[in-house]
Design a protein around this motif. Structure first.
Motif, mmCIF file in Angstrom:
data_model
loop_
_atom_site.group_PDB
_atom_site.id
_atom_site.type_symbol
_atom_site.label_atom_id
_atom_site.label_comp_id
_atom_site.label_asym_id
_atom_site.label_seq_id
_atom_site.Cartn_x
_atom_site.Cartn_y
_atom_site.Cartn_z
ATOM 1 N N SER A 8 -47.357 27.823 54.556
ATOM 2 C CA SER A 8 -47.649 27.548 55.960
ATOM 3 C C SER A 8 -46.393 27.017 56.626
ATOM 4 O O SER A 8 -45.334 26.931 56.003
ATOM 5 N N SER B 270 -55.912 19.023 58.130
ATOM 6 C CA SER B 270 -55.954 20.394 58.628
ATOM 7 C C SER B 270 -57.357 20.975 58.533
ATOM 8 O O SER B 270 -58.057 20.767 57.542
ATOM 9 N N LYS C 240 -59.005 24.788 58.727
ATOM 10 C CA LYS C 240 -58.479 26.144 58.579
ATOM 11 C C LYS C 240 -59.587 27.177 58.769
ATOM 12 O O LYS C 240 -60.707 26.983 58.272
ATOM 13 N N LEU D 13 -59.819 30.927 57.803
ATOM 14 C CA LEU D 13 -59.064 31.906 57.020
ATOM 15 C C LEU D 13 -59.906 33.159 56.794
ATOM 16 O O LEU D 13 -60.997 33.093 56.206
ATOM 17 N N THR E 194 -54.815 27.514 61.881
ATOM 18 C CA THR E 194 -55.169 26.159 61.459
ATOM 19 C C THR E 194 -54.986 25.204 62.631
ATOM 20 O O THR E 194 -54.101 25.388 63.470
ATOM 21 N N ASN F 244 -54.201 21.228 63.175
ATOM 22 C CA ASN F 244 -53.611 20.199 62.330
ATOM 23 C C ASN F 244 -53.399 18.893 63.082
ATOM 24 O O ASN F 244 -53.052 18.894 64.275
ATOM 25 N N GLN G 29 -51.645 29.912 58.258
ATOM 26 C CA GLN G 29 -51.591 29.796 56.793
ATOM 27 C C GLN G 29 -51.932 31.125 56.149
ATOM 28 O O GLN G 29 -52.828 31.849 56.602
#
Length: 415
Positions: free
Chosen positions: A264, A345, A347, A349, A365, A367, A410
């Motif tokens: 990332s 974080s 995420k 995905l 993501t 963060n 990511q």
């Protein structure tokens, strides 16, 4: 205590002696008897052990064949055949056969066969057969066979065969099996077989089949779970239709286990291991962020996987990582945490299953970095985690906590 135990043994021995003397169940019925101090000083004389009384009153110790309505003694009641009604004793009640009604004693209640009703004692209740009703004791309850109702004890409850109801103990509950059973204990619960609806303990739970929930301060162990396992440290089961939540959750048959490599904008190398089930799994990770060579990160979190198509999935994960220094000569220890410096974080995905073993994920993501930034609180250079941010604020407190937010990307491969 030794004297109390001796008296308990004497009463049990007396019962065994009575049973040895009279194998026949033939007995005489009378409306009333009174025992002055102890047998045979009784209105029934030497035949008292073979006479069933409607009402039996004993000044100290009483022995009779049985009771049909009411019995009371200042110390001990002993009945050879059965007891129907209410039995009260200052110290203990002993019945060779079954009890239907209530046994109440200051120290112990014992029935050789089934107990239907209430056994209430200051120390221990024992039923050689089934219990249908309640056993309430300050220390221990024991049922030799099936319990349908409740056992409540300050220390231990034991049901030798199966439980259909409730067990509550300050230390431990044990049952050979369960039928719609509920167990709650300060230390541990054990159900040898059958379906347990709920187990709650301060330390551990063990069950063959759970249809409901297992909650433990340390560990849950089960065969088949249809519901929830929640533990402070460890869950173990053969299979689960539901969700396990603990620091470590091991599901043997339908579990989710993945090793992954991630990159990332914050970490150019990260190794993770995921375990649990697809709809709730734990994440353990260790990675190398940008910055000095001795700067690392460790952390973990939780994730959920949704199947989109046969080969596509969406994983939503939340992780927390802490900065860690390894082998830096400035630090006093080989492994050293200089300050609070967190990388948090969430995420989203999207994944593709390349074959039965390899998955590739990529996604955005959100963060948040949280760090103490007062240089007087540590020794290391103040390396920031966030590469850029749309929000950056530092508090005016002594620790000067800095919060930064940014959106990243990511990518990962797992197998």
């Amino acid at each position: 205590m030794k004297k109390i135990i001796l008296l308990l043994l004497i009463s049990l021995l007396a019962l065994q002696t009575l049973q040895a003397q009279g194998d026949s169940t033939e007995y005489e019925c009378r409306p009333f008897q009174f025992t002055f101090l102890f047998p045979p000083l009784s209105t029934n004389g030497a035949k008292n052990a073979h006479i069933v009384n409607d009402v039996s009153l004993n000044l100290f110790i009483g022995v009779s064949g049985g009771v049909e309505a009411f019995e009371a003694a200042t110390f001990i009641n002993i009945d050879q055949y059965y007891m129907n009604g209410i039995q009260l004793a200052g110290f203990g009640n002993t019945v060779g056969g079954s009890v239907s009604g209530a046994q109440l004693a200051g120290f112990y209640n014992v029935t050789g066969r089934d107990a239907c009703g209430l056994q209430g004692a200051g120390f221990i209740n024992v039923a050689g057969g089934n219990v249908k009703g309640a056993q309430v004791a300050g220390f221990v309850n024991v049922a030799g066979s099936h319990v349908k109702g409740a056992q409540a004890a300050g220390f231990v409850n034991v049901a030798g065969d199966s439980l259909e109801g409730f067990q509550g103990a300050g230390f431990m509950n044990v049952t050979g099996g369960a039928k719609k059973g509920v167990q709650a204990a300060g230390f541990g619960n054990v159900a040898g077989g059958g379906k347990t609806h709920f187990q709650g303990a301060g330390f551990f739970n063990v069950a063959e089949e759970v249809k409901g929930a297992q909650l433990a301060g340390f560990m849950n162990v089960a065969g088949v779970v249809k519901g929830t396992q929640l533990a402070g440290f460890l869950n173990i089961c053969d299979s689960i239709e539901g969700a396990p939540l603990a620091f470590i959750s091991v599901v043997k048959q339908n579990g989710y286990r993945k090793f992954g490599f991630t990159a990332s904008e914050v970490q150019y190398a990260n190794l993770s291991f995921k375990m649990g089930v697809r709809h709730l799994y734990n994440i353990y990770s260790f990675g190398k962020p940008f910055g000095p060579g001795s700067r690392w990160m460790f952390g973990g979190g939780l994730g959920i996987e949704f199947g989109l198509t046969e080969k596509m999935m969406l994983n939503i994960e939340g992780t927390v990582h802490q900065e860690l220094w390894i082998g830096n000569r400035v630090n006093p220890y080989f492994l050293y945490i200089d300050r609070l410096n967190l990388y948090n974080s969430v995420k989203f995905l999207f994944g593709w299953n390349m074959d039965n073993k390899v998955d590739i994920h990529i996604g955005p993501t959100f963060n948040v970095a949280v760090a103490h930034t007062n240089p007087d609180m540590g020794e290391m250079a103040w390396n920031e985690i966030a590469p850029y941010s749309f929000y950056n604020h530092t508090s005016s407190s002594y620790k000067q906590t800095n919060v930064q937010m940014w959106v990243g990307l990511q990518g990962s491969i797992s197998f």
